[in-house]
Structure formats: structure tokens, C-alpha cells
Design an enzyme around this catalytic site. Structure first.
Site, PDB file in Angstrom:
ATOM      1  N   HIS A  36       0.837  -1.208   0.000  1.00  0.00           N
ATOM      2  CA  HIS A  36       0.000   0.000   0.000  1.00  0.00           C
ATOM      3  C   HIS A  36       0.871   1.257   0.000  1.00  0.00           C
ATOM      4  O   HIS A  36       0.543   2.253  -0.657  1.00  0.00           O
ATOM      5  CB  HIS A  36      -0.896   0.028   1.241  1.00  0.00           C
ATOM      6  CG  HIS A  36      -1.874  -1.114   1.344  1.00  0.00           C
ATOM      7  ND1 HIS A  36      -1.757  -2.087   2.317  1.00  0.00           N
ATOM      8  CD2 HIS A  36      -2.974  -1.420   0.624  1.00  0.00           C
ATOM      9  CE1 HIS A  36      -2.767  -2.946   2.181  1.00  0.00           C
ATOM     10  NE2 HIS A  36      -3.516  -2.574   1.164  1.00  0.00           N
ATOM     11  N   GLN A  60     -18.260  -6.633  -1.095  1.00  0.00           N
ATOM     12  CA  GLN A  60     -17.374  -7.404  -1.965  1.00  0.00           C
ATOM     13  C   GLN A  60     -16.936  -8.724  -1.339  1.00  0.00           C
ATOM     14  O   GLN A  60     -16.113  -9.436  -1.904  1.00  0.00           O
ATOM     15  CB  GLN A  60     -16.167  -6.577  -2.405  1.00  0.00           C
ATOM     16  CG  GLN A  60     -15.160  -6.278  -1.312  1.00  0.00           C
ATOM     17  CD  GLN A  60     -14.132  -5.275  -1.784  1.00  0.00           C
ATOM     18  OE1 GLN A  60     -14.411  -4.110  -2.031  1.00  0.00           O
ATOM     19  NE2 GLN A  60     -12.889  -5.728  -1.943  1.00  0.00           N
ATOM     20  N   ARG A 186      -3.764 -10.361   3.828  1.00  0.00           N
ATOM     21  CA  ARG A 186      -4.158 -11.708   4.255  1.00  0.00           C
ATOM     22  C   ARG A 186      -2.956 -12.593   4.601  1.00  0.00           C
ATOM     23  O   ARG A 186      -3.154 -13.668   5.167  1.00  0.00           O
ATOM     24  CB  ARG A 186      -5.012 -12.379   3.174  1.00  0.00           C
ATOM     25  CG  ARG A 186      -6.398 -11.732   3.035  1.00  0.00           C
ATOM     26  CD  ARG A 186      -7.307 -12.488   2.082  1.00  0.00           C
ATOM     27  NE  ARG A 186      -8.692 -12.031   2.164  1.00  0.00           N
ATOM     28  CZ  ARG A 186      -9.277 -11.204   1.293  1.00  0.00           C
ATOM     29  NH1 ARG A 186      -8.602 -10.725   0.265  1.00  0.00           N
ATOM     30  NH2 ARG A 186     -10.542 -10.846   1.449  1.00  0.00           N
TER      31      ARG A 186
HETATM   32  P1  AMP Z   1      -6.593  -3.860  -0.406  1.00  0.00           P
HETATM   33  O1  AMP Z   1      -6.396  -3.110   0.866  1.00  0.00           O
HETATM   34  O2  AMP Z   1      -6.157  -5.287  -0.338  1.00  0.00           O
HETATM   35  O3  AMP Z   1      -7.971  -3.669  -0.976  1.00  0.00           O
HETATM   36  O4  AMP Z   1      -5.592  -3.196  -1.446  1.00  0.00           O
HETATM   37  C1  AMP Z   1      -5.666  -1.816  -1.708  1.00  0.00           C
HETATM   38  C2  AMP Z   1      -4.821  -1.510  -2.913  1.00  0.00           C
HETATM   39  O5  AMP Z   1      -3.459  -1.866  -2.650  1.00  0.00           O
HETATM   40  C3  AMP Z   1      -5.253  -2.303  -4.149  1.00  0.00           C
HETATM   41  O6  AMP Z   1      -5.166  -1.473  -5.287  1.00  0.00           O
HETATM   42  C4  AMP Z   1      -4.245  -3.396  -4.186  1.00  0.00           C
HETATM   43  O7  AMP Z   1      -4.040  -3.932  -5.480  1.00  0.00           O
HETATM   44  C5  AMP Z   1      -2.997  -2.701  -3.674  1.00  0.00           C
HETATM   45  N1  AMP Z   1      -2.031  -3.667  -3.175  1.00  0.00           N
HETATM   46  C6  AMP Z   1      -2.242  -4.622  -2.242  1.00  0.00           C
HETATM   47  N2  AMP Z   1      -1.143  -5.377  -2.082  1.00  0.00           N
HETATM   48  C7  AMP Z   1      -0.211  -4.887  -2.947  1.00  0.00           C
HETATM   49  C8  AMP Z   1       1.138  -5.242  -3.274  1.00  0.00           C
HETATM   50  N3  AMP Z   1       1.761  -6.269  -2.695  1.00  0.00           N
HETATM   51  N4  AMP Z   1       1.772  -4.512  -4.216  1.00  0.00           N
HETATM   52  C9  AMP Z   1       1.151  -3.484  -4.836  1.00  0.00           C
HETATM   53  N5  AMP Z   1      -0.114  -3.098  -4.564  1.00  0.00           N
HETATM   54  C10 AMP Z   1      -0.782  -3.785  -3.638  1.00  0.00           C
END
Ligand code: AMP
Length: 277
Positions: A36, A60, A186
Site C-alpha cells: 500500500h 465485496q 491476508r
Molecule cells: P486492499 O487493501 O487489499 O484492498 O488493497 C488496496 C490496494 O493496494 C489495491 O489497489 C491493491 O491492489 C494494492 N495492493 C495490495 N497489495 C499490494 C502489493 N503487494 N503490491 C502493490 N499493490 C498492492
């Protein structure tokens, strides 16, 4: 000092003070990590005020998924965002995102239907709907998404193009641990033993990419990859797929601009990853 916004009034008041009313937006579900923060860093390089939302979107998640136990680490998230120079964090309650009477749903056909969409019915409808709503509230000029969730990125790109939404969508390459495991909120569910197996997902994708480039047909390459994931200790393999990178339609053989994507369970934890081929 990072601005902490919870209500629409607070959001609107923050927006009125923006130079040229412009900001860049990073939607998240919190439990923030270095992946993030890479999005925040790239967003900051645009030279615009950066707003990050932290919202665990109930629509979702499927009925048997991890909504209730999804990690919530609000204080640590805000501290991390502040350290990395985000200008504002939007922490809306569910009623702010979905007020009484809310009745709309955004469905992006085609690109949302295979892969994760096939095994998580309604997931991408929930994602598209919440992102459309957040775009409407925040009115960002730019929005950044990780390639880690590659299908999500393509669903959002399709939605923005189809609905002519006035926002530029940018994708950011996946941030990985030293052993190749893609960072994910996760990953904290993994036991030590599962954590040791987890990098095999990325390694298997890389091996599959090499086989495709060597000329093997996609059907046997993805079948072999799924088999080797199971042999490494993964449980259910939802899919290993070789597709066109934009439409995510399956391909039979290597061609430029392709993507290899996989989703598989380690114990109760579902991991996803993907690479360019
Ligand atoms: P999430 O909190 O899992 O919904 O992720 C929020 C944003 O962070 C989304 O656009 C994800 O694709 C991005 N994201 C999560 N993990 C990664 C990672 N390892 N590398 C790059 N972006 C990430």
C-alpha cells in the site's frame, strides 16, 4: 499532520482547500503494508494531494468469506500513512458509503466474469460499486491500484472507460517479500508452515511463464502449474490461467501482452498472484 476524514462534510471541507480542487486517490481496505505504501509513494510523485481511503467494503465479500475476521488496524494504518506523507485518510462508516435508500449496483460484464469472478460471485460488482461511489464522493483526478489485484485493476479500467468517469487510473507493480511472496493483508493469516510454502505461488507462475515462452501450449502449462502447487502443499487451486492482459480472455499459446494469474488456498487462506508474460 494527516487530515482524518470520516463524514461527507469533513471530506467536502478538505476538498474545498485543495489547489485547483485536484487530488489523487488510493482506495484500500486497511491492514496497510509496504505494498500500500508503494501506492502512496507513486501517488505522491504525481505532485497532487493524496487521499487514502480505509474501508472494509462488506458488499465485496461473499457469505462464507473473511469479512468479519478481516484485519482492522486503524491506528497503525493512520500512523503509517502519516509517516509516508499521505495528506488525508478517509475512514467512512458503512452508512456513509451506503446511506439508507442506496440502490445502485455497477456490474462490469466480461472482464469481471472469469478467474476470481467465477469463484467469488458478486465480488467485482461490490468492488466496482464501491469504487464508483468513492470516485463520486472524492472526485479524484487520478486513482491508483495495485497490479497485485490485476483483475480488479482491469475491471476498474473498463468501468472508467465505459462510464466516461473523469479520473485517470494508474496501475502499480506488485511489491513482494524478498522470497517473492506478494505482500497482502491476508498473509498475516498464514501459519509459519504455510508462510514457508507461500512463495511457491510466484515461483510456479515464473516457471509457467518460461514454459509458455518456450512454446508449450497454455492448457498443459496451466495444468502442470496447478499440479505443482498442490504438490507444494496448496489445497484447492481456484485457477491458474494464461490470458490476454487487458480483456483477461484465455489464450491457447504464448503471444505478446499476456498475463499469468493464479489463486489457490493455503489452509484457510486464499492467495492470489499474477505476472506479465
Ligand atoms: P486492499 O487493501 O487489499 O484492498 O488493497 C488496496 C490496494 O493496494 C489495491 O489497489 C491493491 O491492489 C494494492 N495492493 C495490495 N497489495 C499490494 C502489493 N503487494 N503490491 C502493490 N499493490 C498492492
Amino acid at each position: 499532520m494527516i487530515a482524518r476524514l470520516e463524514t461527507l462534510a469533513e471530506l467536502d471541507a478538505w476538498r474545498t482547500h485543495l489547489p485547483a480542487q485536484k487530488c489523487a486517490f488510493v482506495p484500500t481496505m486497511g491492514a496497510l503494508h509496504a505494498g500500500h505504501m508503494e501506492l502512496v509513494k507513486v501517488t505522491k510523485s504525481l505532485g497532487l494531494p493524496v487521499l487514502v481511503s480505509v474501508f472494509v467494503n462488506p458488499t465485496q465479500f461473499g457469505p462464507n468469506e473473511d469479512f468479519a475476521r478481516y484485519p482492522r488496524t486503524e491506528a497503525a494504518d493512520i500512523a503509517l500513512l502519516e509517516t509516508h506523507g499521505a495528506d488525508a485518510v478517509f475512514l467512512p462508516r458503512v452508512e456513509v458509503v451506503y446511506p439508507p435508500g442506496f440502490a445502485s449496483e455497477v456490474r462490469v460484464r466480461g472482464v469481471s466474469e472469469g478467474l476470481c469472478g467465477a469463484v467469488r460471485p458478486g465480488h467485482f460488482d461490490g468492488v466496482a460499486t464501491v469504487v464508483a461511489r468513492l470516485f463520486g464522493l472524492i472526485k479524484p483526478s487520478h486513482a491508483l491500484f495495485g497490479e497485485k489485484d490485476f483483475q480488479q485493476l482491469q475491471v476498474i479500467r473498463r468501468m472508467v472507460a465505459d462510464l466516461a468517469l473523469p479520473v485517470e487510473v494508474l496501475g502499480v507493480p506488485t511489491v513482494r517479500e524478498a522470497d517473492g511472496l506478494a505482500l497482502s493483508s491476508r498473509n498475516r493469516y498464514l501459519s509459519l508452515e504455510e508462510r514457508a510454502i507461500a512463495p511457491q505461488l510466484y515461483i510456479t507462475l515464473q516457471q509457467a511463464a518460461a514454459s509458455l515462452q518456450a512454446g508449450l501450449d497454455a492448457a498443459s502449462v496451466v495444468a502442470q502449474a496447478a499440479q505443482s502447487l498442490r504438490e507444494s502443499g496448496f489445497g484447492r487451486v481456484d485457477y491458474v490461467a494464461y490470458t490476454d492482459a487487458e480483456s483477461l480472455t484465455p489464450r491457447t499459446h504464448y503471444a505478446p501482452n499476456g498475463r499469468l494469474l493464479a489463486a489457490a488456498f493455503l489452509g484457510k487462506t486464499r492467495l492470489i498472484d499474477n505476472i506479465a508474460v
